[in-house]
Scaffold this motif. Structure first.
Motif, mmCIF file in Angstrom:
data_model
loop_
_atom_site.group_PDB
_atom_site.id
_atom_site.type_symbol
_atom_site.label_atom_id
_atom_site.label_comp_id
_atom_site.label_asym_id
_atom_site.label_seq_id
_atom_site.Cartn_x
_atom_site.Cartn_y
_atom_site.Cartn_z
ATOM 1 N N GLY A 41 0.787 -1.228 0.000
ATOM 2 C CA GLY A 41 0.000 0.000 0.000
ATOM 3 C C GLY A 41 0.816 1.273 0.000
ATOM 4 N N ALA A 42 0.234 2.287 0.626
ATOM 5 C CA ALA A 42 0.860 3.605 0.651
ATOM 6 C C ALA A 42 2.194 3.578 1.386
ATOM 7 N N HIS A 43 2.296 2.712 2.402
ATOM 8 C CA HIS A 43 3.553 2.635 3.148
ATOM 9 C C HIS A 43 4.688 2.148 2.237
ATOM 10 N N LEU A 44 4.409 1.138 1.430
ATOM 11 C CA LEU A 44 5.404 0.651 0.474
ATOM 12 C C LEU A 44 5.804 1.759 -0.501
ATOM 13 N N GLN A 45 4.827 2.483 -1.013
ATOM 14 C CA GLN A 45 5.138 3.563 -1.948
ATOM 15 C C GLN A 45 6.010 4.628 -1.284
ATOM 16 N N GLY A 46 5.702 4.942 -0.026
ATOM 17 C CA GLY A 46 6.520 5.914 0.689
ATOM 18 C C GLY A 46 7.956 5.439 0.850
ATOM 19 N N LEU A 47 8.128 4.167 1.203
ATOM 20 C CA LEU A 47 9.467 3.605 1.351
ATOM 21 C C LEU A 47 10.247 3.700 0.046
ATOM 22 N N ARG A 48 9.588 3.394 -1.054
ATOM 23 C CA ARG A 48 10.259 3.431 -2.353
ATOM 24 C C ARG A 48 10.580 4.853 -2.782
ATOM 25 N N GLN A 49 9.650 5.755 -2.624
ATOM 26 C CA GLN A 49 9.857 7.140 -3.066
ATOM 27 C C GLN A 49 10.971 7.818 -2.275
ATOM 28 N N GLN A 50 11.095 7.474 -1.008
ATOM 29 C CA GLN A 50 12.133 8.068 -0.163
ATOM 30 C C GLN A 50 13.472 7.372 -0.308
ATOM 31 N N GLY A 51 13.462 6.178 -0.924
ATOM 32 C CA GLY A 51 14.678 5.385 -0.983
ATOM 33 C C GLY A 51 15.016 4.717 0.333
ATOM 34 N N GLY A 52 14.016 4.561 1.183
ATOM 35 C CA GLY A 52 14.244 3.920 2.465
ATOM 36 C C GLY A 52 13.199 4.308 3.487
ATOM 37 N N ALA A 53 13.483 3.982 4.745
ATOM 38 C CA ALA A 53 12.546 4.238 5.837
ATOM 39 C C ALA A 53 12.956 5.497 6.591
ATOM 40 N N ALA A 157 5.886 1.785 18.395
ATOM 41 C CA ALA A 157 6.057 2.416 17.094
ATOM 42 C C ALA A 157 4.700 2.622 16.442
ATOM 43 N N SER A 158 4.630 3.623 15.583
ATOM 44 C CA SER A 158 3.417 3.877 14.814
ATOM 45 C C SER A 158 3.813 4.485 13.476
ATOM 46 N N ILE A 159 2.960 4.290 12.480
ATOM 47 C CA ILE A 159 3.201 4.880 11.161
ATOM 48 C C ILE A 159 2.848 6.366 11.243
ATOM 49 N N ALA A 160 3.856 7.225 11.091
ATOM 50 C CA ALA A 160 3.633 8.667 11.150
ATOM 51 C C ALA A 160 3.137 9.205 9.816
ATOM 52 N N ALA A 161 3.578 8.577 8.732
ATOM 53 C CA ALA A 161 3.199 8.923 7.369
ATOM 54 C C ALA A 161 3.701 7.781 6.504
ATOM 55 N N PRO A 162 3.213 7.643 5.259
ATOM 56 C CA PRO A 162 3.720 6.560 4.418
ATOM 57 C C PRO A 162 5.249 6.572 4.331
ATOM 58 N N GLY A 163 5.847 5.450 4.730
ATOM 59 C CA GLY A 163 7.298 5.344 4.697
ATOM 60 C C GLY A 163 7.991 5.899 5.922
ATOM 61 N N ALA A 164 7.232 6.426 6.880
ATOM 62 C CA ALA A 164 7.812 7.038 8.080
ATOM 63 C C ALA A 164 7.274 6.369 9.333
ATOM 64 N N VAL A 165 8.161 6.107 10.293
ATOM 65 C CA VAL A 165 7.779 5.431 11.533
ATOM 66 C C VAL A 165 8.228 6.261 12.724
ATOM 67 N N ASP A 166 7.289 6.513 13.625
ATOM 68 C CA ASP A 166 7.580 7.176 14.889
ATOM 69 C C ASP A 166 7.979 6.090 15.885
ATOM 70 N N THR A 167 9.219 6.123 16.375
ATOM 71 C CA THR A 167 9.737 5.060 17.226
ATOM 72 C C THR A 167 9.806 5.508 18.676
#
Length: 333
Positions: A41-53, A157-167
């Motif tokens: 989903g959107a999380h995967l797209q965020g990871l790819r667009q940013q080139g990482g987490a 942890a929680s998803i802060a935004a697609p591809g971003a994790v609040d730890t």
């Protein structure tokens, strides 16, 4: 005679890279471990667009390059360690999809809340199964219990935004073999996670550690479905506080009857809960997001173990039944 070739560096895949899985996988990659995240989903797209987490935490923010794919088949073949970070109720669908990641020696780190599918492996009753967590035997068929390494995760942890994790670093991780041994694969996984910066404790009774966490999950999480309140509000309330205490006492009774007594007293566990403030349980967060609730591994399976152990657990049965009806009425089961 020529010297033996050095062992290849271990490869790791995280199946179900949500908040916790993404954090663990990114930290492993940052530590130099060959790691692939299987996300969607959107999380995967965020990871790819940013080139990482993108990891956000008390020490600031950083982006960690890590490979992210949509399916296990895209991971580039079998790996040595799979961190199964999907919700327990999603494992029935996810387990068969992990096949491309597995070889004969792959270790599957079971990073779910609640009672796992491998529960009776390494015991005197290995053929027994729990209908609540693997009703059709699909998980055990895809992931033979012998490949499983037990774990308990104390990380926030929680998803802060697609591809971003609040730890939110907490106590770390507990790892243990289902048969209670100290094995080379246990040490391999523990050392990789320690290299990635996580505190890791090895145990010879992983089931006792699972029950210890269930003192909170099977009380606080189930009650939060009914009250929609934070931890502090529930434990400090004159009405719900005593109910939570009774739930915790019943969990300790089930654990003792099963031969895996918990390591904390009820008073100590309640004190830990109070220190967390009015944090929302993961189950309440899922409810508010309209996601399916993780009640089978946290509730139904514990009731099933109570039946096996001959423990009455009346409060647990009543609270679980009410939470289950609530979840079904909301279409979240």
């Amino acid at each position: 005679m020529s010297a033996a070739a050095p062992a290849a560096a271990p490869r790791v895949a995280v199946m179900g890279a949500g908040a916790i899985g993404t954090w663990m996988g990114a930290a492993l990659a940052e530590a130099g471990v060959d790691t692939t995240l299987v996300a969607r989903g959107a999380h995967l797209q965020g990871l790819r667009q940013q080139g990482g987490a993108r990891l956000l935490g008390p020490d600031g923010e950083r982006t960690v390059p890590v490979r992210a794919v949509a399916t296990a088949a895209e991971a580039g073949g079998p790996v040595d360690v799979v961190i199964a970070a999907v919700k327990a109720h999603d494992l029935v669908g996810a387990a068969p999809a992990m096949a491309p990641l597995l070889h004969d020696g792959t270790v599957v780190v079971a990073a779910q809340n609640g009672i796992p599918w491998w529960w009776f492996h390494g015991t005197g009753d290995p053929g027994r199964t729990l209908a609540a967590v693997d009703p059709s035997g699909t998980v055990a068929a895809a992931l033979p219990p012998a490949c499983a390494l037990g774990s308990v995760v104390y990380l926030g942890a929680s998803i802060a935004a697609p591809g971003a994790v609040d730890t939110r670093p907490e106590a770390g991780l507990i790892l243990g073999e289902p048969d209670g041994t100290t094995s080379p694969r246990l040490e391999l996984v523990a050392s990789l996670l320690e290299r990635a910066g996580f505190p890791v404790r090895r145990t010879t009774d992983i089931r006792a550690e699972i029950f210890t966490k269930l003192m909170g999950n099977a009380s606080i999480n189930l009650m939060s479905v009914l009250t929609r309140a934070g931890l502090g509000t529930m434990v400090n309330d004159a009405g719900t506080g005593p109910i939570i205490e009774r739930l915790m006492r019943e969990i300790t009774e089930i654990a003792a009857a099963a031969g895996h007594p918990v390591r904390l007293s009820v008073e100590e566990r309640i004190a830990v809960t109070r220190r967390l403030g009015d944090h929302k349980s993961s189950t309440l967060q899922d409810l508010e997001a309209g996601k399916r609730l993780e009640l089978d591994a946290l509730g139904a399976a514990v009731v099933e173990l109570a039946d096996i152990a001959g423990v009455a657990a009346p409060t647990l049965r009543a609270v679980y039944a009410t939470a289950d009806l609530q979840a079904r009425s909301l279409g979240l089961r």
